[in-house]
Design an enzyme around this catalytic site. Sequence first.
Site, PDB file in Angstrom:
ATOM      1  N   ASP A  78      49.472  47.577  47.309  1.00 21.47           N
ATOM      2  CA  ASP A  78      49.578  47.073  45.936  1.00 21.47           C
ATOM      3  C   ASP A  78      48.551  45.985  45.626  1.00 21.47           C
ATOM      4  OD1 ASP A  78      51.537  48.628  44.716  1.00 21.47           O
ATOM      5  OD2 ASP A  78      53.191  47.357  45.389  1.00 21.47           O
ATOM      6  N   ARG A 103      54.938  42.818  49.547  1.00 19.18           N
ATOM      7  CA  ARG A 103      53.704  42.288  48.967  1.00 19.18           C
ATOM      8  C   ARG A 103      53.363  40.877  49.465  1.00 19.18           C
ATOM      9  NH1 ARG A 103      52.499  43.467  42.785  1.00 19.18           N
ATOM     10  NH2 ARG A 103      50.437  43.033  43.652  1.00 19.18           N
ATOM     11  N   ARG A 148      61.016  39.459  38.583  1.00 14.57           N
ATOM     12  CA  ARG A 148      60.132  38.989  39.648  1.00 14.57           C
ATOM     13  C   ARG A 148      60.056  37.457  39.685  1.00 14.57           C
ATOM     14  NH1 ARG A 148      56.851  43.288  41.507  1.00 14.57           N
ATOM     15  NH2 ARG A 148      58.140  45.157  41.396  1.00 14.57           N
ATOM     16  N   HIS A 177      57.380  43.115  34.709  1.00 15.37           N
ATOM     17  CA  HIS A 177      56.485  41.948  34.624  1.00 15.37           C
ATOM     18  C   HIS A 177      56.207  41.709  33.139  1.00 15.37           C
ATOM     19  CE1 HIS A 177      54.477  42.489  38.842  1.00 15.37           C
ATOM     20  NE2 HIS A 177      55.158  41.359  38.853  1.00 15.37           N
ATOM     21  N   CYS A 278      47.204  44.881  34.998  1.00 13.81           N
ATOM     22  CA  CYS A 278      47.642  44.647  36.380  1.00 13.81           C
ATOM     23  C   CYS A 278      46.457  44.623  37.340  1.00 13.81           C
ATOM     24  CB  CYS A 278      48.587  45.750  36.836  1.00 13.81           C
ATOM     25  SG  CYS A 278      50.125  45.825  35.943  1.00 13.81           S
TER      26      CYS A 278
HETATM   27  N1  ARG Z   1      53.607  48.135  42.545  1.00 12.37           N
HETATM   28  C1  ARG Z   1      53.366  46.833  42.027  1.00 12.37           C
HETATM   29  C2  ARG Z   1      54.658  46.040  42.004  1.00 12.37           C
HETATM   30  O1  ARG Z   1      55.677  46.602  41.728  1.00 12.37           O
HETATM   31  C3  ARG Z   1      52.769  46.899  40.659  1.00 12.37           C
HETATM   32  C4  ARG Z   1      52.334  45.570  40.115  1.00 12.37           C
HETATM   33  C5  ARG Z   1      51.854  45.622  38.711  1.00 12.37           C
HETATM   34  N2  ARG Z   1      51.279  44.388  38.314  1.00 12.37           N
HETATM   35  C6  ARG Z   1      51.428  43.786  37.122  1.00 12.37           C
HETATM   36  N3  ARG Z   1      50.712  42.744  36.856  1.00 12.37           N
HETATM   37  N4  ARG Z   1      52.320  44.200  36.272  1.00 12.37           N
HETATM   38  O2  ARG Z   1      54.685  44.874  42.282  1.00 12.37           O
END
Ligand code: ARG
Length: 285
Positions: A78, A103, A148, A177, A278
Amino acid sequence: MTLIAPDTRPAQRTAVRRTYLMCRPDHFTVEYRINPWMHPEAPTDTARALAQWQSLHDLYVSLGHTVLLVDPVPGLPDMVYAANGGFTLDGVAYAPRFAHPERAGEAPAYASWLARTGFRVVEPRETNEGEGDFLLAGDVILAGTGFRSSGRSHEEVGEVFGREVVSLELVDPRFYHLDTALAVLDPVPGPEGLPVIAYFPGAFDERSRAELERRFPNAILVGEDDAVWLGLNCVSDGRNVIIAEQATGFERMLRERGYTPIGVDLSELLRGGGGVKCCTLELRL
Ligand code: ARG
């Protein structure tokens, strides 16, 4: 009597050169599921992801922007989503602290790159995913929470940068996000004085929607049809707005407001739950 027709021409928009950080998707794949877009059972095509990413990169360069690159790290699929690598302003970088252990390894990789590039890096106490959840709108930082970044990180980012923070609660797991549900179209306030933002109201709770309506009466309200292509996950230099090409309704609205939308296809990277924004971290040195 002379009748003067009202001026209905869209506002003139001015592009401002930006500096962006990106990360090549050399190791991109979907091997775990931390958002509803991800389906590890369906194979991904890394070569296709790379080609799509390269077109986005080359488009930024052709528009006159500076693009810097951080080395991708094997085992961090990612890492291509550079927006989560921090939040930068006035030469200071607030480093991320990821919500998911998958991550976590990206945080030191981004923090050390930012330090080497000349930022004063502030290590976070609180969980936050950088520009995924923090967007600068004029003088204030719009901050997302719910999936998040924690609410406490909103206080922390406010202390670090000495800016007002507007907390917004995300309620739809598809838009986990802030940058999947809301976009700031003017990196510096546009002709209206207030930056124009665009958002999908359905991604927010009622209090946050009321707050957005009060602060941004000039906002572009985007529908679900565009939001589900991550159309709001776009990057604007104040005139050119790079968006998912499938977000045709949003594209029309942007044109009506005097912007120049440019559609790109990032469908392979959408399978990880990310789009244009992203893949792009703004660097404000
Ligand atoms: N697979 C990543 C996650 O779920 C995607 C992140 C996307 N980033 C963003 N800035 N929206 O964390």
